[in-house]
Structures are given as C-alpha cells and as structure tokens.
Write an enzyme that holds these catalytic residues in place. Structure first.
Site, short mmCIF file in Angstrom:
data_model
loop_
_atom_site.label_atom_id
_atom_site.label_comp_id
_atom_site.label_asym_id
_atom_site.label_seq_id
_atom_site.Cartn_x
_atom_site.Cartn_y
_atom_site.Cartn_z
N CYS A 38 42.84 48.96 -57.02
CA CYS A 38 44.26 48.87 -56.66
C CYS A 38 44.47 48.73 -55.16
O CYS A 38 45.57 48.47 -54.71
CB CYS A 38 45.03 50.07 -57.20
N ASP A 40 44.21 51.10 -52.90
CA ASP A 40 44.68 52.32 -52.25
C ASP A 40 43.58 52.90 -51.35
O ASP A 40 42.42 52.90 -51.72
CB ASP A 40 45.05 53.40 -53.27
N CYS A 63 50.21 52.77 -53.29
CA CYS A 63 51.43 52.79 -54.10
C CYS A 63 52.14 54.14 -53.99
O CYS A 63 51.64 55.08 -53.37
CB CYS A 63 51.08 52.51 -55.55
N CYS A 107 45.31 57.32 -59.17
CA CYS A 107 45.81 57.67 -57.83
C CYS A 107 45.62 59.15 -57.55
O CYS A 107 45.26 59.54 -56.45
CB CYS A 107 47.28 57.32 -57.70
#
Length: 129
Positions: A38, A40, A63, A107
C-alpha cells in the site's frame, strides 16, 4: 453498488486530529517500517527514562488508517515500561480504535511493528554502551 469502508468515530478522530505527530531530536530509539503493497511508511521515535517510554512521536506517510493507528499506538505506549509497550499487539491497536475495516488491518500491524522496532533499536544501543 460501491463498497464503503466503514471507519469508527475513534479512527476518524485520530485521523483528523492525530496525537504525538513529529520527530524527536536524538531519540533513544527509532523504528521505521513500511508496507510495499500500500506504500505506507511509519516512523516511531521514543525517549526512554528508567525503562519507561517518557515521550513517543511518529511520522507516517499513508492512508487514514495508518495515521490513526500511529496516533493510537503512541497514546497507548506513552508512560508504559518497555516490556508493556512490547506487549502491545496489532489487535490491541485495532480494538482501541473500535475496530478497523478488514482491508485496513494491515495498517494497524505497521503501527505496533514500528513501536517494537523503536524499542529494539533502543535495547540494541543499550547493549553497545
């Protein structure tokens, strides 16, 4: 029908007004983790005194969930002993935020991992001295 990602009120609060943002100059411990899927990236900085996390800050590029979990994990770790902070799991972070959408669970993994990496960095420095 478009799929909606359902965020809890707590996730939204920590995303809109994250706590403990920023870097610590000359931290006692530093952890950086990333998720190539992603994109991150999370950095966690800690100041330790008498085996207790006295200050903890983060910088996160990612995010809303990544920012919210970073904010929450720093809140959870502040004032804890290193051992207590090492025991914080990805599930603990998600639970404290009243849950994360399944697609965003990765996350919360990062936030706990970054905290653990900062503690391990600190412990490694202590052994060298």
């Amino acid at each position: 029908m478009a799929e909606q990602v359902g965020y809890s009120q707590k996730v939204m609060e920590h995303f809109m007004n994250p706590h403990n943002v920023g870097a610590i100059e000359n931290p006692d411990g530093y952890g950086k983790v990333g998720n190539p899927v992603c994109g991150d990236i999370m950095e966690i900085f800690i100041k330790v005194k008498d085996d207790v996390i006295e200050d903890v800050r983060f910088r996160t590029f990612g995010c809303g969930s990544a920012i919210a979990t970073s904010s929450m994990v720093t809140d959870m770790a502040r004032g804890k002993t290193l051992e207590e902070a090492m025991a914080i799991t990805r599930d603990d972070v998600a639970t404290e935020l009243d849950g994360l959408p399944p697609k965003k669970m990765h996350c919360s993994n990062l936030a706990a991992d970054a905290l653990h990496a900062a503690i391990e960095d600190y412990r490694g420095k202590q052994k060298k001295e």
